[in-house]
Design a protein around this motif. Structure first.
Motif, PDB file in Angstrom:
ATOM      1  N   ASN A 148       1.841   3.086   4.156  1.00 60.57           N
ATOM      2  CA  ASN A 148       1.299   2.650   5.442  1.00 60.57           C
ATOM      3  C   ASN A 148      -0.126   3.148   5.690  1.00 60.57           C
ATOM      4  O   ASN A 148      -0.649   3.015   6.797  1.00 60.57           O
ATOM      5  CB  ASN A 148       2.223   3.050   6.601  1.00 60.57           C
ATOM      6  CG  ASN A 148       2.464   4.545   6.659  1.00 60.57           C
ATOM      7  OD1 ASN A 148       1.954   5.315   5.857  1.00 60.57           O
ATOM      8  ND2 ASN A 148       3.291   4.965   7.616  1.00 60.57           N
ATOM      9  N   PRO A 175      -3.603  -4.000   7.387  1.00 58.11           N
ATOM     10  CA  PRO A 175      -2.445  -4.789   7.828  1.00 58.11           C
ATOM     11  C   PRO A 175      -1.776  -4.180   9.046  1.00 58.11           C
ATOM     12  O   PRO A 175      -1.834  -2.962   9.282  1.00 58.11           O
ATOM     13  CB  PRO A 175      -1.513  -4.741   6.611  1.00 58.11           C
ATOM     14  CG  PRO A 175      -2.411  -4.454   5.445  1.00 58.11           C
ATOM     15  CD  PRO A 175      -3.480  -3.555   5.999  1.00 58.11           C
ATOM     16  N   ASN A 178      -0.433  -0.374   9.959  1.00 59.22           N
ATOM     17  CA  ASN A 178      -0.984   0.632   9.056  1.00 59.22           C
ATOM     18  C   ASN A 178      -2.105   1.431   9.713  1.00 59.22           C
ATOM     19  O   ASN A 178      -2.695   1.015  10.704  1.00 59.22           O
ATOM     20  CB  ASN A 178      -1.516  -0.019   7.776  1.00 59.22           C
ATOM     21  CG  ASN A 178      -0.410  -0.463   6.846  1.00 59.22           C
ATOM     22  OD1 ASN A 178       0.757  -0.401   7.182  1.00 59.22           O
ATOM     23  ND2 ASN A 178      -0.782  -0.933   5.668  1.00 59.22           N
ATOM     24  N   THR A 253      -3.518  -7.975  11.972  1.00 59.61           N
ATOM     25  CA  THR A 253      -4.455  -7.302  11.074  1.00 59.61           C
ATOM     26  C   THR A 253      -5.654  -6.795  11.863  1.00 59.61           C
ATOM     27  O   THR A 253      -6.159  -7.476  12.759  1.00 59.61           O
ATOM     28  CB  THR A 253      -4.933  -8.272   9.977  1.00 59.61           C
ATOM     29  OG1 THR A 253      -3.797  -8.729   9.234  1.00 59.61           O
ATOM     30  CG2 THR A 253      -5.911  -7.601   9.032  1.00 59.61           C
ATOM     31  N   ASP A 290       0.804  -1.336  -0.123  1.00 58.42           N
ATOM     32  CA  ASP A 290       1.437  -2.296   0.777  1.00 58.42           C
ATOM     33  C   ASP A 290       1.449  -3.674   0.106  1.00 58.42           C
ATOM     34  O   ASP A 290       0.391  -4.195  -0.276  1.00 58.42           O
ATOM     35  CB  ASP A 290       0.640  -2.350   2.088  1.00 58.42           C
ATOM     36  CG  ASP A 290       1.340  -3.129   3.186  1.00 58.42           C
ATOM     37  OD1 ASP A 290       1.867  -4.229   2.897  1.00 58.42           O
ATOM     38  OD2 ASP A 290       1.327  -2.670   4.333  1.00 58.42           O
ATOM     39  N   ARG A 292       1.560  -6.537   1.202  1.00 61.60           N
ATOM     40  CA  ARG A 292       0.797  -7.569   1.907  1.00 61.60           C
ATOM     41  C   ARG A 292      -0.644  -7.644   1.411  1.00 61.60           C
ATOM     42  O   ARG A 292      -1.358  -8.607   1.731  1.00 61.60           O
ATOM     43  CB  ARG A 292       0.806  -7.294   3.416  1.00 61.60           C
ATOM     44  CG  ARG A 292       2.162  -7.453   4.067  1.00 61.60           C
ATOM     45  CD  ARG A 292       2.140  -7.020   5.522  1.00 61.60           C
ATOM     46  NE  ARG A 292       1.988  -5.571   5.662  1.00 61.60           N
ATOM     47  CZ  ARG A 292       1.927  -4.931   6.830  1.00 61.60           C
ATOM     48  NH1 ARG A 292       1.994  -5.637   7.967  1.00 61.60           N
ATOM     49  NH2 ARG A 292       1.797  -3.624   6.880  1.00 61.60           N
ATOM     50  N   LEU A 293      -1.066  -6.667   0.640  1.00 63.14           N
ATOM     51  CA  LEU A 293      -2.431  -6.622   0.129  1.00 63.14           C
ATOM     52  C   LEU A 293      -2.490  -7.066  -1.331  1.00 63.14           C
ATOM     53  O   LEU A 293      -1.558  -6.826  -2.098  1.00 63.14           O
ATOM     54  CB  LEU A 293      -2.980  -5.198   0.253  1.00 63.14           C
ATOM     55  CG  LEU A 293      -3.170  -4.691   1.685  1.00 63.14           C
ATOM     56  CD1 LEU A 293      -3.599  -3.233   1.680  1.00 63.14           C
ATOM     57  CD2 LEU A 293      -4.199  -5.533   2.432  1.00 63.14           C
ATOM     58  N   LEU A 295      -5.059  -9.134   1.242  1.00 64.59           N
ATOM     59  CA  LEU A 295      -4.910 -10.244   2.176  1.00 64.59           C
ATOM     60  C   LEU A 295      -5.578 -11.491   1.630  1.00 64.59           C
ATOM     61  O   LEU A 295      -5.168 -12.607   1.895  1.00 64.59           O
ATOM     62  CB  LEU A 295      -5.524  -9.870   3.528  1.00 64.59           C
ATOM     63  CG  LEU A 295      -4.834  -8.708   4.251  1.00 64.59           C
ATOM     64  CD1 LEU A 295      -5.629  -8.311   5.487  1.00 64.59           C
ATOM     65  CD2 LEU A 295      -3.413  -9.077   4.638  1.00 64.59           C
TER      66      LEU A 295
END
Length: 302
Positions: A148, A175, A178, A253, A290, A292-293, A295
């Motif tokens: 995070n 994100p 975080n 974000t 993470d 999600r990265l 992005l």
């Protein structure tokens, strides 16, 4: 440590000198206009130019070098016989942008057929370098931290990626949920090989009109002390102090543009972590980045 903490919400409307809510620091064509005189320091500047469709703006660079960075939309930059077509992007959350570098002691015209918003990151400097185009595919995209504390850094004008005299500028995307600019760190003392002196501007945008939080704590008696609720268009000035964390809200974000410059003989970004939080870096190897990265990468530029 000494000093009085500036705890601000968006409703404070710029009543303290380090947190500048959106709309509180504009002049003329600029929605944001922060220069050395207004900031009370020597070098770093940031302007945000808003152009209507078909809008044109002229710029005299003066004693500063500047980078024109599209935040939304694209533009054409004319300077000294050069023409740079910046494709730009839909938003800071959609992709890396191309950009244009303008030297000191120059004149430029910025025009946008469809309109848009453009960051002008500047620094007072001594050397006059050539005007140049920065292609989006050549912007290094770095994933920094893990778990995070993961974030994405677009190093378009980092000290080791694009040649400037004084200016250092990067974009950071965090994100939702975080923490970035974490562990807190500083760069307000000259310690060869360890820390460089840099004035810094944070310009924020938050996805979905959300809010985020940013902390600056004193590194010396009477130093900068801010806990700010930030929204899109807000700015925090950091002349000194430990800065971080920048906290992204769940589901949105957080974006910020960092603009830095300093007096050192070498253009370098050297930081020292806050000793009470330096352990955070030691946890990074044990946790994954993470998922999600990233992005997006440079290929997402339109």
């Amino acid at each position: 440590m000494g000093g009085t903490m500036e705890t601000t919400t968006h409703e404070d409307q710029g009543r303290n000198r380090h947190h500048l809510p959106a709309g509180s620091a504009g002049t003329g064509a600029y929605a944001l206009d922060i220069g050395p005189e207004r900031a009370g320091w020597d070098r770093s500047s940031l302007r945000v130019l808003e152009l209507e469709p078909g809008g044109v703006h002229t710029l005299a660079t003066g004693e500063s070098e500047w980078i024109i960075l599209p935040l939304t939309g694209g533009c054409t930059v004319h300077t000294a016989g050069e023409i740079f077509e910046l494709l730009g992007r839909d938003s800071v959350f959609s992709g890396v942008s191309d950009f244009a570098y303008l030297p000191r002691d120059a004149h430029a015209q910025i025009a946008s057929g469809a309109g848009g918003r453009f960051a002008l990151a500047g620094a007072r400097c001594e050397r006059r370098l050539p005007a140049r185009y920065g292609p989006a595919p050549e912007v290094p995209v770095e994933l920094r931290g893990t778990g995070n504390c993961s974030r994405q850094v677009n190093n378009f004008a980092a000290a080791d990626t694009f040649d400037c005299d004084r200016l250092i500028a990067v974009e950071v995307l965090t994100p939702g949920g975080n923490w970035s600019s974490y562990p807190p760190h500083k760069h307000d003392e000259h310690v060869p090989g360890t820390e460089s002196v840099l004035e810094e501007i944070y310009y924020f945008e938050v996805e979905e009109d959300g809010l985020a939080y940013h902390r600056v704590s004193p590194s010396r008696p009477g130093g900068t002390d801010v806990l700010a609720e930030v929204r899109t268009g807000d700015t925090v000035l950091i002349p000194d102090g430990w800065h971080g964390p920048s906290i992204a809200p769940p589901g949105s974000t957080l974006y910020y543009l960092n603009v830095m410059a300093g007096p050192g003989e070498q253009r370098e970004w050297l930081i020292r972590d806050h000793p009470d939080h330096s352990w955070v870096r030691e946890t990074w190897p044990q946790r994954p980045v993470d998922p999600r990265l990233p992005l997006y990468g440079p290929e997402a530029a339109r």
